[in-house]
Design an enzyme around this catalytic site. Sequence first.
Site: not given
Length: 513
Positions: A136, A195, A197, A269
Amino acid sequence: MDRLSSTAILPDTFQGTRDDLSMQMGLIWSQIKAPLMVPLLRLVVMVCLIMSLMLFVERVYMGIVIVLVKLFGRKPERRYKWEPIKDDVELGNSAYPMVLVQIPMYNEREVYQLSIGAACGLSWPSDRIIIQVLDDSTDPTIKDLVELECQRWASKGINIKYEIRDNRNGYKAGALKEGMKHSYVKHCDYVVIFDADFQRTWGQSVTVNADECLMTRMQEMSLDYHFTVEQEVGSSTYAFFGFNGTAGVWRIAALNEAGGWKDRTTVEDMDLAVRASLKGWKFLYLGTLKVKNELPSTLKAYRYQQHRWSCGPANLFRKMVIEIIKNKKVSTWKKVHVIYSFFVVRKLVAHIVTFCFYCVVLPATVLVPEVEVPKWGAVYIPSIITLLNAVGTPRSLHLLVFWILFENVMSLHRTKATFIGLLEAGRVNEWIVTEKLGDALKAKAGVKAPRKPRFRFGERLHVLELLVGAYLFFCGCYDVVFGKNHYFIYLYAQAIAFFIMGFGYVGTIIPNS
């Protein structure tokens, strides 16, 4: 002579005016103190003590459960029926379920290579896994870099898909939802979310930059308790815990039955986890599997993250509490666990009582000595709660005092965010992606250049922290002169912590490029 007389009289006039004002203020305070302030403060103290007891009982309960789980609890492989996947000559790799790995990204210049490389290096048959990079990014340069990285891995035979969309509707939830619509997803049995990271495997989070600065060490202490205690207890007792949005494996059937990803809150989530639980699906937490992840190392990034993590659950509770109560697929005890333990105590009371009691009400009792806080509420309960929270990170026990002061300062923002979520106020749907630095600091460390703050001094001032710090400092000074409980020791220390964070001197100060 007249001039000298008038000059000599002026200071006495000002002194008299000042004394009159002080006397008037003192008179007003004495008149409202007994009939209004004392009863009101006593009521607030009682409410805070009740919330402290709620939090204390919850912490002790989880402590007892985790000890029993570690000593006598059955391991997951004994609690659930399962069989290891065996190699089959006839079936070949088709014996393995098809897995989709989703990596949502947004301008992840520093970590996109690490996360994509880690996903592509997963130990799984290459024809039974699809890596889906959901980009994105709004920076065209970063988009090109991510696409080139995907093409590089595709040239090595990895089944990797680079997906973009023409808007950012729903933010991360919107990207994940859009990713599930592609035709190749229909052939998958499981979906794994990472994610940008997070790296390599799924399970318990292991921070890669905990030693970067004191602020990251404080975060490590909080997160270790969350994973080693809260998640483990939820998994072992009610087969439910809040999904953290990354490093998790979902059955696609469970995701679809729960209604898929929704962007109605900033904790998509947790929203999905609660809905799936209400459909009867069970969750399993595997603390033995470790996952590398990066903690925010700047105060600005951490504040934005904590706002989202505190505001989102409160807003989700507002939206789902009636639905949970009316649900008929799960037991009453599980509904009580989700509403009371998971939401009310951990997501609401924990934030509110930390700030309101220890940073507002307790200091106020110094100014109103007629109101006393029992020692068990002011000292014993918070001490036990703190020690129970610290067991997850034994290596940081010597930092316990700093952690308390840091958490109390952050409770200001968590409390504010909690009320924003409950009331659906202005910033309720604010989503700012947590800044990741990756190896940027390591790379820049080798360059001999003066370390200059990225932000101007004025931009680093945080007014709320400074105001609370001034209030605590004033209460501390008042306690030194008039008090008898020696609260000034705590009040001065906490005031200094608020001032340090108010002036922005915490976290990593990033050198200019």
